[in-house]
Design a protein around this motif. Structure first.
Motif, PDB file in Angstrom:
ATOM      1  N   GLU A 281      -0.934  -9.724 -11.394  1.00  0.00           N
ATOM      2  CA  GLU A 281      -1.538 -11.050 -11.564  1.00  0.00           C
ATOM      3  C   GLU A 281      -0.606 -11.973 -12.345  1.00  0.00           C
ATOM      4  N   LYS A 282       0.114 -11.418 -13.332  1.00  0.00           N
ATOM      5  CA  LYS A 282       1.046 -12.239 -14.117  1.00  0.00           C
ATOM      6  C   LYS A 282       2.238 -12.688 -13.280  1.00  0.00           C
ATOM      7  N   HIS A 283       2.761 -11.786 -12.456  1.00  0.00           N
ATOM      8  CA  HIS A 283       3.977 -12.092 -11.711  1.00  0.00           C
ATOM      9  C   HIS A 283       3.705 -12.820 -10.397  1.00  0.00           C
ATOM     10  N   PHE A 284       2.545 -12.548  -9.796  1.00  0.00           N
ATOM     11  CA  PHE A 284       2.202 -13.173  -8.519  1.00  0.00           C
ATOM     12  C   PHE A 284       0.816 -13.799  -8.622  1.00  0.00           C
ATOM     13  N   SER A 302     -10.219   3.645  -5.370  1.00  0.00           N
ATOM     14  CA  SER A 302     -10.578   2.321  -4.839  1.00  0.00           C
ATOM     15  C   SER A 302     -12.018   1.963  -5.199  1.00  0.00           C
ATOM     16  N   ARG A 303     -12.883   2.967  -5.169  1.00  0.00           N
ATOM     17  CA  ARG A 303     -14.307   2.735  -5.480  1.00  0.00           C
ATOM     18  C   ARG A 303     -14.467   2.132  -6.876  1.00  0.00           C
ATOM     19  N   LEU A 304     -13.637   2.563  -7.808  1.00  0.00           N
ATOM     20  CA  LEU A 304     -13.758   2.072  -9.187  1.00  0.00           C
ATOM     21  C   LEU A 304     -13.305   0.618  -9.315  1.00  0.00           C
ATOM     22  N   LEU A 305     -12.526   0.127  -8.340  1.00  0.00           N
ATOM     23  CA  LEU A 305     -12.105  -1.278  -8.380  1.00  0.00           C
ATOM     24  C   LEU A 305     -13.274  -2.211  -8.065  1.00  0.00           C
ATOM     25  N   PRO A 345     -11.584  -8.873  -9.350  1.00  0.00           N
ATOM     26  CA  PRO A 345     -11.879 -10.010  -8.479  1.00  0.00           C
ATOM     27  C   PRO A 345     -10.819 -10.238  -7.403  1.00  0.00           C
ATOM     28  N   GLU A 346      -9.615  -9.626  -7.568  1.00  0.00           N
ATOM     29  CA  GLU A 346      -8.569  -9.845  -6.576  1.00  0.00           C
ATOM     30  C   GLU A 346      -8.727  -8.960  -5.338  1.00  0.00           C
ATOM     31  N   ILE A 347      -9.780  -8.115  -5.320  1.00  0.00           N
ATOM     32  CA  ILE A 347     -10.008  -7.236  -4.174  1.00  0.00           C
ATOM     33  C   ILE A 347     -10.975  -7.903  -3.205  1.00  0.00           C
TER      34      ILE A 347
END
Length: 493
Positions: A281-284, A302-305, A345-347
Motif C-alpha cells: 500500500e505504501k509503494h503502490f 486468504s480466508r483471514l483477509l 479493504p484492498e481485496i
C-alpha cells in the motif's frame, strides 16, 4: 550463422542485410508468411550474435560493416529506467525447448517481432522494496525498424501491447509467454526448498514475501496467488501460463505471488502477509482491488483477509480479555499479530481452490504425529506454546498441541483456531468462488479430492462453486483453470 564465431560483425552485417530484405518484402506484401518468418528469425539472430559475441549496441550505436556499406545498429529509448537494455542479457525464445514438471505447453501469439527473454544482469539491490524477485525475468518482443542504413530496435512488453506499428500499418505483435516463465523456474528453482520450508520454517523466514511476476502496471488488477502446504510459487506456472494466453487477461490483470515457509501455522503466515500488504500500500497506493487465488492452505490464509476478528479469536483461545492474561511481552505481541486483525479493504475477490476451510482429517493421526516430530518450530512459537498451554485448558474434543501448533496442526478439524475462525462471518460485499476436486467420481457432496473433503471446501454464500475431476492439485487441472479464466473475465467486466 556460419561466420558468427570467427567474424561476429560480418555475421551481424549479413543478418541485417537479410532482415532489411524481409522488411522491404513485408512493406510490399504484409501477408507474406515466409517474409514474416524470415524477419522474426533475423531479429532473433541479431540478439543471438550480440549475446554470444558480447557486443554492445546499448551504450552507444554499433557500426556494422557490410559489402554494401555500413549499418548502424541502435535502439529506441524508453523513458522508464527499468527498460534500459544495457541492464539485461537477452536470449531469443526460439533457442529454448520447453518442457518439464510445470511447463507442458507453449503459449505464443503469432505476429511481427522476435520474442526475447530478458534477464537482469545484476541482482536487484533492494528487491523487497520493489516487490520484485532477486533478478527480473522479462518477456519482451523486439521489432526492427529500418531508416535507410540505420536499424532501430524497439522493445515492447507483449503483456501490455497486442499490436505494433510496422511499415505504416498496425499489425499483431508476436509473443512467447511461456519461455520467460520456464527460464525463471530453471534459473531460480523455487521448488528446491519446498520441503525444507515445511520442516524448518524459521531458517527460511526471509523467503516470506510478495513478489511481482511482471513489470508493475497501475492500470491492471493484481491477481495475488497463494500456494499451499509443501509448495512454492512454481506450482502456479501451469495456470498463469494458460491464463496469459487470453487477451482479456493480459489487458486487465497482472500476476503477483505470495510465497512463505509453509511449516508455520497458517494464522502466522497470514499475519506476515498482512505486513506485506501494508508495504504494498505504501509503494503502490491506489491499487485496484486485488483478486486473491488461494490453493489448499493458501485458501485458509486468504480466508483471514476477509475477516474482522475483534477479540473473538483471543477469547476463544484464552477465555478472558488480554489484560487478564499474564503473557510475556514477546508472546503477547506474537498472539496479537495472529489473533487481532481486520479485513483487508484492498481485496476485491477471492477464489478458493481445494481449500480446507474447516480442516482436513489428513491433518490428524499419523500424519500429525510425523509433523510434530519433523517440523522444527521457531523459538518464539515454542515459548508461545508453553505459555498458552500453561494458561488455558484444552477441551476433550479439541486438539491438544504437543507443542505450539505447526502448519499441519492448524489445518486439523479439531483446531481451536480453525473452529473459532469459522464462527466469524466473512466481510460481506466481497465475492468469493470455490473450486473443489472430486477425483472424477462425481460423488459430491460426499466427495473428497483425496486430502480435503467437500464439506470442508464448500462455502455457504459463495458466488459460484465448481466441481472438477481432480485430486488435491486442482489449481493445475484444465477445467479448474478454465473456471478461473471465466471468473476473471466476468470480474473484469
Amino acid at each position: 550463422m556460419h561466420e558468427e564465431r570467427a567474424k561476429p560483425l560480418v555475421a551481424l552485417g549479413e543478418c541485417l542485410e537479410a532482415l532489411q530484405s524481409a522488411s522491404d518484402e513485408l512493406k510490399r506484401n504484409p501477408g507474406n508468411a515466409t517474409a514474416i518468418r524470415d524477419y522474426n528469425f533475423g531479429v532473433s539472430r541479431i540478439f543471438q550474435i550480440i549475446q554470444d559475441a558480447k557486443l554492445d549496441p546499448w551504450t552507444q550505436p554499433l557500426a556494422v560493416p557490410t559489402a554494401r556499406g555500413e549499418f548502424v545498429l541502435t535502439y529506441k529509448p524508453d523513458p522508464r529506467p527499468e527498460w534500459n537494455p544495457a541492464l539485461y542479457e537477452f536470449t531469443p525464445a526460439d533457442e529454448f525447448d520447453v518442457g518439464g514438471k510445470y511447463v507442458t505447453e507453449r503459449t505464443t501469439r503469432g505476429g511481427i517481432g522476435a520474442p526475447i527473454v530478458a534477464v537482469e544482469r545484476e541482482p536487484e539491490k533492494n528487491p523487497r522494496e520493489k516487490f520484485a524477485p532477486s533478478r527480473i525475468y522479462n518477456s519482451v518482443s523486439v521489432v526492427a525498424h529500418f531508416e535507410g542504413r540505420r536499424c532501430v530496435l524497439e522493445f515492447l512488453d507483449p503483456l501490455d501491447k497486442e499490436t505494433v506499428s510496422f511499415q505504416g500499418r498496425t499489425v499483431p505483435l508476436a509473443a512467447d509467454f511461456t519461455v520467460p516463465l520456464a527460464v525463471m523456474l530453471q534459473e531460480t528453482d523455487p521448488g528446491k526448498h519446498e520441503v525444507w520450508r515445511v520442516l524448518n520454517p524459521e531458517k527460511y523466514a526471509d523467503t516470506a514475501a510478495i513478489e511481482r511476476l511482471q513489470p508493475f502496471n497501475p492500470n491492471k488488477t493484481v491477481v495475488l496467488v497463494i500456494h499451499g502446504l509443501k509448495d512454492s510459487q512454481a506450482t502456479w506456472t501451469p495456470m498463469i501460463n494458460k491464463l496469459r494466453d487470453d487477451p482479456v487477461i493480459r489487458k486487465h490483470y497482472q500476476f503477483w505471488f505470495y510465497s512463505y515457509p509453509s511449516g508455520y501455522p497458517f494464522p502466522y503466515s497470514a499475519a506476515i502477509l498482512r505486513d506485506e500488504l501494508d508495504e504494498v500500500e505504501k509503494h503502490f497506493p491506489h491499487l485496484k482491488p486485488m483478486v486473491v487465488v488461494g490453493h489448499s492452505m493458501g485458501g485458509c490464509i486468504s480466508r483471514l483477509l476477509l475477516t474482522d476478528s475483534g477479540n473473538e479469536l483471543w477469547m476463544k483461545i484464552f477465555g478472558r480479555p488480554p489484560d487478564e492474561v499474564p503473557l510475556s511481552p514477546k508472546v503477547r505481541e506474537y498472539f496479537r499479530q495472529e489473533l487481532f486483525f481486520r479485513h483487508r479493504p484492498e481485496i476485491g475477490r477471492v477464489i478458493f481452490i481445494a481449500s480446507p476451510l474447516r480442516g482436513s482429517n489428513m491433518a490428524t493421526g499419523i500424519i500429525r504425529s510425523l509433523a510434530n516430530m519433523l517440523i522444527r518450530e521457531s523459538t518464539l512459537s515454542s515459548q508461545a506454546s508453553q505459555e498458552m498451554l500453561r494458561l488455558t485448558s484444552i477441551k476433550e474434543e479439541e486438539l491438544k498441541p504437543m507443542r505450539r501448533a505447526n502448519s499441519v496442526d492448524s489445518l486439523s478439524p479439531k483446531s481451536r483456531f480453525l473452529h473459532a475462525m469459522n464462527e466469524i462471518p466473512m466481510t460481506p460485499g466481497v465475492p468469493c468462488d470455490t473450486i473443489i476436486g472430486d477425483r472424477g467420481r462425481g460423488d459430491s457432496p460426499n466427495s473428497s479430492d483425496g486430502v480435503v473433503p467437500y464439506w470442508s471446501s464448500h462455502l455457504k454464500g459463495a458466488e459460484s462453486e465448481h466441481i472438477v475431476p481432480s485430486a488435491h492439485s486442482a489449481h493445475q487441472n484444465r477445467q479448474a483453470i478454465a473456471e478461473v479464466l471465466r471468473i476473471l473475465k466476468a470480474h473484469a467486466h
